[in-house]
Motif scaffolding. Structure first.
Motif, PDB file in Angstrom:
ATOM      1  N   GLN A   1      34.876  22.296  12.754  1.00 16.86           N
ATOM      2  CA  GLN A   1      35.220  20.976  12.225  1.00 16.86           C
ATOM      3  C   GLN A   1      35.559  20.008  13.362  1.00 16.86           C
ATOM      4  N   ASN A   2      36.316  20.480  14.337  1.00 15.56           N
ATOM      5  CA  ASN A   2      36.685  19.621  15.467  1.00 15.56           C
ATOM      6  C   ASN A   2      35.456  19.200  16.276  1.00 15.56           C
TER       7      ASN A   2
ATOM      8  N   SER B   1      32.349  18.973  15.195  1.00 14.43           N
ATOM      9  CA  SER B   1      31.582  18.031  14.380  1.00 14.43           C
ATOM     10  C   SER B   1      32.224  16.647  14.390  1.00 14.43           C
ATOM     11  N   ALA B   2      33.550  16.607  14.233  1.00 21.90           N
ATOM     12  CA  ALA B   2      34.243  15.314  14.219  1.00 21.90           C
ATOM     13  C   ALA B   2      34.104  14.603  15.558  1.00 21.90           C
ATOM     14  N   GLY B   3      34.159  15.359  16.643  1.00 22.50           N
ATOM     15  CA  GLY B   3      34.062  14.751  17.971  1.00 22.50           C
ATOM     16  C   GLY B   3      32.699  14.179  18.278  1.00 22.50           C
TER      17      GLY B   3
ATOM     18  N   ARG C   1      30.412  13.193  15.781  1.00 23.65           N
ATOM     19  CA  ARG C   1      29.864  12.387  14.676  1.00 23.65           C
ATOM     20  C   ARG C   1      29.617  10.935  15.092  1.00 23.65           C
TER      21      ARG C   1
ATOM     22  N   GLN D   1      26.254   8.645  14.658  1.00 26.64           N
ATOM     23  CA  GLN D   1      26.268   7.382  13.913  1.00 26.64           C
ATOM     24  C   GLN D   1      25.706   6.230  14.739  1.00 26.64           C
TER      25      GLN D   1
END
Length: 604
Positions: A306-307, A309-311, A313, A317
């Protein structure tokens, strides 16, 4: 005539050397062929003697021996079956001895003893111990039988002993002695020559080993020198980068104008790209030198993914593509054991590549449990994109260092070509391997399987340190932390001060070497020491060791976070052994330091 015989002899020797490469076997073949040739000469003398002077049976036996010997020489040189021919020759000599006992002499005379000795010597030399014992026993047997029956009755088949004339007898005895001498001379000459060659080969091998050892030592010294050089250069390069990235972060925290913010982000992006290139080169060098450090610690794979992916994303975008994350529910609240830092490096590398080579569509990070038990979990992790794809003929090459799918790819997207080589090396260290499915124009999927030891838990990714928290029980904000900054580089000091100002922290003290650090800790109560590892007078390792030995338990348990631009392969273990609680590499992300400071407050 002599020249003709010499040429024939040399051709025979050349033929023998082509038949056998082993020196001992060459000597055996020469002994056989030359022995058979001498036998022809022997028969050439005895045949006319027995023809004119008798006895007739000896004439016939010599004629048969001559014919058979000529045929055996032809067989050896034509078909290279020297072992079979050698056994045949020994068998014929054995028959000769038994025929002497039964038909011709009906006793044991000097030629018979000579023939027995010839067979024993030759069988040992030509065929080794087992055959030597066998043929020796078979040919000694008639002597034993004769001895047993001597004086009582003769061992015979009612055939009268054959008379042998004196010239033939003298020739046979002389020939046999000559043959015995020849056998010893020839074989021991070959044996000694082989010993000399082996000795020379041994000496050459010893010298070669010495040179090889010297070369290995030189290579090791060169490798160590290269690593030391790269480590030093890394420290020297990362130190100013720490200033550039750190000041960029500080300026971005000070609410710059829009045009200034854009410039700051470009500056930070460029510096971070340079740092990535430096890190890739150093990691690749450590992989090749076998000094790549791996950990085996508990972490939550679900949170790690999760970390990551969040970093990443935001990067997706910016390109107008989606970054999706699909995690198997079985991984939720599972603690696995491995190296989270290196696994993060692999996934960030693969995902960054996927984002870079995808202009539309999506990138997906997926973790799927293939097999699991109470303590073992086999997880397949994949990164799939809808990008440009990789041609079939380039799919193996992309894992080689400094290689990309094509020159146009390098011109368009940049990069060193080390990323996938590092990914491959790390996964091999983790006991896995990288796999690839791709078609040009449709996208690419990288995937790998890793077996983790695991357990169920709701705990943190890594357990919090146990020391250095006694005086923080009432603290509620970072601004109340008393921090000692140990740093000899003025630019780095300025960066840390500006970051602290943005967080409302005022450093309690600045020390420029380990001796100053030790004295300040002795005379003050600090919540935290930010310890640079490379300082004059006394480095951070020694300063930390001496702090931990202070008699005042409150001072000796002060929380210490190591800061260093070094990339030593064992820096984490050295930091822990010196008694420090945590480590941040330079250049560090301000969020990482802020998180560590916040965790320090929350430990109470």
């Amino acid at each position: 005539m002599s020249n003709l015989l010499k040429r024939v002899y040399n051709k025979i020797l050349e033929k023998i050397e082509r038949l056998e490469s082993d020196p001992i076997n060459q000597a055996r073949v020469k002994m056989l062929v030359l022995g058979l040739a001498v036998n022809l000469v022997f028969c050439a003398f005895t045949i006319p003697i027995y023809f004119f002077y008798g006895p007739r049976l000896q004439f016939l036996r010599s004629l048969v021996v001559f014919t058979v010997g000529l045929g055996l020489i032809f067989v050896v040189l034509k078909w290279n079956v020297w072992r079979g021919v050698s056994h045949t020759a020994i068998a014929l000599l054995t028959l000769l001895i038994w025929s002497n006992l039964v038909f011709y002499v009906q006793g044991i005379n000097l030629p018979t003893i000579q023939f027995i000795f010839i067979i024993i010597v030759y069988s040992f030399y030509a065929h080794g111990l087992k055959w030597g014992v066998f043929y020796g026993t078979v040919n000694i047997l008639p002597v034993i039988i004769y001895t047993v029956f001597d004086g009582q009755q003769y061992f015979s088949l009612n055939v009268s002993p054959q008379k042998i004339n004196l010239p033939a007898y003298l020739f046979v005895v002389t020939y046999n002695f000559g043959l015995i001498i020849y056998l010893h001379y020839h074989f021991f000459k070959a044996f000694n020559l082989n010993i000399v060659k082996l000795t020379e080969a041994g000496l050459n091998l010893k010298l070669l080993n010495q040179r090889l050892q010297q070369s290995m030592e030189e290579a090791q010294r060169s490798s160590r020198a290269k690593m030391d050089f790269l480590s030093t250069m890394s420290h020297e390069l990362r130190t100013p980068l720490n200033g550039v990235i750190g000041l960029s972060n500080v300026l971005l925290l000070n609410s710059p104008r829009e045009d200034q913010e854009e410039n700051m982000r470009i500056l930070k992006f460029s510096a971070e790209n340079l740092l990535t290139l430096i890190n890739d080169i150093l990691d690749f060098n450590k992989l090749n030198s076998g000094k790549f450090e791996m950990e085996d610690i508990p972490f939550n794979l679900y949170l790690l993914l999760q970390n990551i992916s969040a970093g990443l994303r935001l990067s997706a975008q910016k390109k107008g593509i989606q970054l999706n994350l699909d995690i198997d529910p079985l991984l939720y609240n599972k603690m696995v054991y491995g190296d989270p830092t290196r696994l993060t490096q692999v996934l960030i590398n693969l995902t960054n590549n996927a984002i870079k080579f995808t202009d539309e569509g999506n990138v997906e990070i997926k973790a799927e449990v293939i097999e699991h038990s109470d303590h073992i979990m086999d997880v397949r992790v994949s990164v799939k994109d809808t990008g440009i794809g990789i041609p079939q003929d380039h799919q193996k090459a992309i894992f080689e260092p400094f290689t990309q799918a094509s020159k146009s790819t390098n011109r368009k997207f940049g990069g060193t070509g080390l990323g996938l080589a590092i990914v491959k090396g790390i996964l091999e260290k983790l006991g896995s391997q990288i796999n690839l499915i791709s078609e040009r124009g449709t996208g690419t999927e990288f995937f790998f399987n890793i077996k983790f030891s695991c357990s169920d838990t709701d705990g943190d990714i890594i357990p919090a340190p146990a020391i250095g928290n006694k005086i923080l029980n009432k603290r509620t904000s970072l601004g109340e932390l008393k921090i000692l900054v140990a740093e000899d580089n003025p630019i780095n000091v300025m960066v840390i001060k500006k970051l602290f100002m943005a967080w409302n922290i005022q450093p309690a003290a600045i020390a420029q070497n380990g001796i100053e650090v030790l004295e300040m800790v002795k005379s003050n109560n600090f919540h935290l020491v930010l310890m640079d590892l490379h300082m004059p007078e006394m480095d951070g390792y020694e300063a930390s060791r001496q702090i931990r030995q202070l008699p005042d338990k409150e001072k000796s348990s002060v929380h210490i976070i190591a800061l260093s631009a070094s990339v030593s392969e064992d820096i984490n273990s050295k930091v822990r052994k010196a008694g420090m609680n945590d480590y941040l590499p330079k250049p560090f992300n301000p969020k990482d330091l802020q998180e560590k400071l916040s965790n320090l407050l929350l430990m109470q």
